[in-house]
Each structure stands twice: as structure tokens, then as C-alpha cells.
Design a protein around this motif. Sequence first.
Motif, PDB file in Angstrom:
ATOM      1  N   ASP A 166      -5.987   2.266   8.312  1.00 36.14           N
ATOM      2  CA  ASP A 166      -6.789   1.410   7.429  1.00 36.14           C
ATOM      3  C   ASP A 166      -8.054   2.179   7.078  1.00 36.14           C
ATOM      4  OD1 ASP A 166      -5.021  -0.659   7.605  1.00 36.14           O
ATOM      5  OD2 ASP A 166      -6.194  -1.843   9.027  1.00 36.14           O
ATOM      6  N   TYR A 167      -8.492   2.070   5.850  1.00 31.51           N
ATOM      7  CA  TYR A 167      -9.721   2.781   5.501  1.00 31.51           C
ATOM      8  C   TYR A 167     -10.567   1.958   4.540  1.00 31.51           C
ATOM      9  CZ  TYR A 167      -7.334   3.976   1.142  1.00 31.51           C
ATOM     10  OH  TYR A 167      -6.674   3.906  -0.063  1.00 31.51           O
TER      11      TYR A 167
ATOM     12  N   ARG B  50      -2.476   0.490  -4.539  1.00 29.37           N
ATOM     13  CA  ARG B  50      -2.021  -0.840  -4.129  1.00 29.37           C
ATOM     14  C   ARG B  50      -1.347  -1.538  -5.307  1.00 29.37           C
ATOM     15  NH1 ARG B  50      -7.391  -0.700  -2.569  1.00 29.37           N
ATOM     16  NH2 ARG B  50      -7.995  -2.370  -3.989  1.00 29.37           N
TER      17      ARG B  50
ATOM     18  N   VAL C 106      -9.598   7.939  -3.536  1.00 28.46           N
ATOM     19  CA  VAL C 106     -10.196   7.622  -4.835  1.00 28.46           C
ATOM     20  C   VAL C 106     -10.265   6.123  -5.105  1.00 28.46           C
ATOM     21  CG1 VAL C 106      -9.537   9.830  -5.854  1.00 28.46           C
ATOM     22  CG2 VAL C 106      -7.969   7.884  -6.027  1.00 28.46           C
ATOM     23  N   ASN C 107      -9.845   5.306  -4.131  1.00 28.88           N
ATOM     24  CA  ASN C 107     -10.074   3.865  -4.296  1.00 28.88           C
ATOM     25  C   ASN C 107     -10.960   3.375  -3.153  1.00 28.88           C
ATOM     26  OD1 ASN C 107      -8.322   3.779  -2.138  1.00 28.88           O
ATOM     27  ND2 ASN C 107      -6.553   3.173  -3.363  1.00 28.88           N
ATOM     28  N   ASP C 108     -11.218   2.067  -3.109  1.00 25.55           N
ATOM     29  CA  ASP C 108     -12.252   1.594  -2.185  1.00 25.55           C
ATOM     30  C   ASP C 108     -11.733   1.167  -0.819  1.00 25.55           C
ATOM     31  OD1 ASP C 108     -10.943  -0.622  -3.101  1.00 25.55           O
ATOM     32  OD2 ASP C 108     -12.745  -1.764  -3.619  1.00 25.55           O
ATOM     33  N   HIS C 109     -10.455   0.828  -0.731  1.00 25.98           N
ATOM     34  CA  HIS C 109      -9.921   0.469   0.584  1.00 25.98           C
ATOM     35  C   HIS C 109      -8.406   0.544   0.550  1.00 25.98           C
ATOM     36  CE1 HIS C 109      -9.315  -3.500  -1.329  1.00 25.98           C
ATOM     37  NE2 HIS C 109      -8.379  -3.668  -0.425  1.00 25.98           N
ATOM     38  N   GLY C 110      -7.805   0.505   1.729  1.00 26.74           N
ATOM     39  CA  GLY C 110      -6.351   0.518   1.768  1.00 26.74           C
ATOM     40  C   GLY C 110      -5.838   1.009   3.102  1.00 26.74           C
ATOM     41  N   TRP C 111      -4.614   1.473   3.063  1.00 31.80           N
ATOM     42  CA  TRP C 111      -3.961   2.077   4.233  1.00 31.80           C
ATOM     43  C   TRP C 111      -3.136   3.248   3.711  1.00 31.80           C
ATOM     44  CZ3 TRP C 111       1.119   3.207   5.046  1.00 31.80           C
ATOM     45  CH2 TRP C 111       1.461   3.664   6.336  1.00 31.80           C
TER      46      TRP C 111
ATOM     47  N   PRO D  20      -6.595   2.651  -8.095  1.00 31.13           N
ATOM     48  CA  PRO D  20      -6.224   4.038  -8.322  1.00 31.13           C
ATOM     49  C   PRO D  20      -5.775   4.691  -7.018  1.00 31.13           C
ATOM     50  CG  PRO D  20      -8.611   3.777  -8.332  1.00 31.13           C
ATOM     51  CD  PRO D  20      -8.013   2.414  -8.179  1.00 31.13           C
TER      52      PRO D  20
ATOM     53  N   TYR E 268       0.849  -1.186   0.000  1.00 30.78           N
ATOM     54  CA  TYR E 268       0.000   0.000   0.000  1.00 30.78           C
ATOM     55  C   TYR E 268       0.883   1.233   0.000  1.00 30.78           C
ATOM     56  CZ  TYR E 268      -3.702  -3.153   1.636  1.00 30.78           C
ATOM     57  OH  TYR E 268      -4.613  -4.184   1.759  1.00 30.78           O
TER      58      TYR E 268
END
Lengths: 108, 447
Positions: free
Chosen positions: B59-60, A70, B96-101, A81, A63
Amino acid sequence: MIESEKRRVPYRALSNGQMIVVDVEGEAILVCRVEGRYHALRDLCSHADQALSEGRLRGHTIYCPLHGSRFDVRTGECLSPPATFSVKRFLVEESDEGLFVSRAREED
Amino acid sequence: MNHVLARANVIHTPAPVAAQPITADRYISTDWLAREADRIWPRAWLFAGLERDLAEPGDYRVFNIAYESILITRTEPGELAAFFNVCQHRGARVVVNDHGWVKNFVCPYHGWTYGYDGHLDHVPDPERFTGGIDCEKRSLRPIRVGAVGGLVWICMDEAAPSLTDFLGEAWQAVAAYHLEDMTLYEDQTVELDCNWKAVFDNFGELYHVDHIHPQHELLFDCPTAENHLFDYGHTGVVIDGHTVNTRMPIPEKPNPYLKGQLRMFGGDPDAYDGRVLEIRTDIPRLRREAGPRLGWCYDDMSDLRLSDIEQYNFFPNTMITVQPDDAIVMRTRPHPTDPNKCFWDKLTFRRQPRAEVADRANVAFEPHDPADVADVPRPEHDQFTQDEIIAGNKSMTITIDQDIHLIRDIQAGMRSRGFRDAKLCDDEIRVQHYHDWLNHWMGDRSE
């Protein structure tokens, strides 16, 4: 494989989920280990000027800490994106003498 | 028929407005869709994600509903936080994306940088803002967030009741199953050519089950199910499980489904020849005996919950089906602009046997091999169209696939000049209750 400098990684082994940054021909390379296998990517997000090694590695996904893009560490593929391009991948070889990283072939 | 397991206390809380015919406009009208975006989605508590996906600070997850985008994260102290996913500079999406950190939330447009708590921490070139910037006033706009059973809910309305008050008695039933201890196995979304409420209605009645889900007569007794009606438009149904449809001839021997369920918990199917209806009454005891071997504890669950299946619809768009060892959490979301399209999300949970006992217990939980819960990776989100279901390339269980085969035609029928309004049977009382509450929410709610 394009003939190029093989750079010894300053670790004999990494733990699963661990990553380090090494310099190969002046380029910062992120080397990580996931599920026992080693992977290496250019340590730069393809979207903005940001070292991926400052992000989080979870499973095979890294990430970017800046905007959350990612990437799959096995292929360099962009998974989300705002990045749209892959990150360059490098070869990692493990031998009795330790870990070595060098430039991957283009078709890899 | 010897119903040893008998229920009581059917809950029928009246709706705040008188029942009205359910006409087509609410399914096909863009005006209805726009009013829902003003009157439903910003005012109700909405299921927005899983707590397990927000394990660490930073985390989001992004939850999109109608024209809103909600950013949910975990702060450094470990609290959940939710914000409108809108940069307070020029309105760009911060994520601008759906999930991540992320290390900080950095707007990709001009680099305004927010902390996990939403505070505006950095603005590039602040000297270029004559008069300066008030970072407090320009922090991300927070909204309410809470979690129960590992499910995260958000609410954009400061005046709404608390999450637990809103979910009420219906949630108390779901809570008994401890969803938070189950493992997520599938995360799917299907894009459908129907209004989001057509899916919700489908899970508000069992009248259709005998007709399009023939396999259910081998597992459940749907005609004797009990409907519950709750405050705020929530509804529920409790169905006899580990049995057969008692409107049909009772078989002399257990069918293959019931045999499998008996074997799973150490029961002898041959012992139930001529006593098929007694399987349901014996299953709680068999489960309790098998539980320790499987690593499962049923001590705080009633015999009824160990034999039956419960389903609760939470207003306005979340549907939860639970049994002791598995659960399905589903949600329908409107298409932002087209009332004839929607998204149907489905999360599948199972209680995983402990690795060291799974083989011995001979429990096969497809498609995963027995493993420690912690070792089961979070499944990737899989989104596809209804055509891929119809073509057989994707599946959301045989039962849901059967629903999806029909649902496009229902929407088409709603749009026809030949349809006037719905005529509901007694078993469809949950559908009427839900739409009565929908009418209340869509009105001024002063009645």
C-alpha cells in the motif's frame, strides 16, 4: 447485447471480494464479486501489458500491480494515472445454472 | 460564575528569538516561498498521511510538499517506510498517482523496479550499463517516517529530533483522545487564493470568532480560552465547551445546540433552566454514564477533556482540533511556485457508536447511518476550489466556510501598499509565537 459466446464461469458463485479469470473467445476476462454483484473486465491494464487479476481488489476498485493504476470494476473507468483509458467491460449473468460472462454492449 | 472545572499549568515556552513584526513579505514574496522550500519543509516533521491507508505491504501514499514528492509505503515485515519519489536512474517519479497498491515499485519511464523497502531489485537490460549498476547505491533514497495516533509523519532531515521529541507536550494532549480509534468520515482539500500561512494564522487565534462565527457563542466560551506555547513553534488553545460565550448575556434556558448535546448523553435540558453554565460541569458525568451504552470508554479521560475542546497547531503546517468524540486534522500546503495560492487539507474523524447500541441510544451521526466502524468505507478524497465553497456547492463545515469567504481578501490586503505589518492583540499570542519560530527556522538557527 452483441450476440457472442456466453462462457460459463467455472464457479457457481464467488465470495465477495473474490476474482477469477476466464477465457471468452480467446480473451482473458476478470470476473469478480463485490457487495453481492458480479462484474467483468478485460484482464489487461489499459496502460501496460499487465494482467489486472494479479493486482488487488478493494471495494469496487482494482489496483494494477505494475504501476498502480486503478479501475472501477463496475464501469471499467480509469481512476488514476499512469493509465488514461478505460478497461473494456463485459456482461456477467447469474442464473440457476451458474455464472455466464459474455461481451457487453458498446454503449454499456 | 461557578467554574467547577478549572485548569492550571498554562504552558508558555518562550521562542528562541525575539519577537519581530509580522510583515507582508512572508505571505506574498516568491523569495520567501523558495526559502521555505529549503529551510522549513526539508527540516521539520510533516504530517503526511494516515496509517490506516497503509494497512498492507505495498500500500502506498504520495505526499507532495513544495517541490518534493514523498512515497510512503509498508514493507513486508510491516514497517512503515518513506522515500523520495525519485527514480535513481534519471529522476522520474517512481509513482505517478496519489495512492494505491503495487507488487513492486516500477518506474514508468524505463522500468527500474524497487522493492517495498526501496531496494533496487531489477534493471531492464543491465548489460547495457558498462561497469554495471550498484543496486545498493541506486536504491530509493529513504527518509525518516513515524506514526502516532494513526497519523504518519515524515522528516527529510537526519539531524532533526525524534518525532515524539518534536511533537512534544502538544502531542501528549492530542494523544489522550485516541484518534487512532476514530473513524475517518471526510477527506477534503480546498484550493485557496492565499498563502498557506494565512490559513495557519487563522487557526492561531480566537479573536475573530465573535465576528465571523456567531454560532460559536452558543457552544463555546472563546473569550476565556487558554493559550499554550510550546517548543518548536507548536501552540495550543483550550476552550470551555458545552457552554455559551460568557461575554454575552447568559440565557435563561439552554439554546438548541446545548439541548441537543444534553439529550445525546441522556441529560434533561429542562433541568438546566436558570442553570445554563452548569451544563458544562455536568457533561463529564453524563458522558461517563452514557459511554457504556454507546460503546465508548472515557475511563482514561479527565473531566476537563470530556467538557471542553482543544486545538493544537503543530509547526509548520498541521492543525488538530479534538473533542472526546470527534477530531479534525488539517494541513496547509504551499503552492509550489505561487505564494498567493495554497492547498488546505481537512480530515474529519468521529467516534462511531457500536451498531447494536446506536439506534437505542438515538444518536444520529450524519451523514452516515450507524454501522460498525469496520464497515464504514474510506471516503474518497474530494478536492475543489474556494469558489465552489463560496457558491455553496461544497462545504467544509459552516465555520470553515465562513473563514474561506474572507481569506482571499486577507491575501489581497497583504499585497496592498496600504498594509505595513500586523498589530496583534493578547489573544493572538499564538500567532506571534509561531512566526517567531518561523523566523528562527528561516534564519541560521544558531541564535
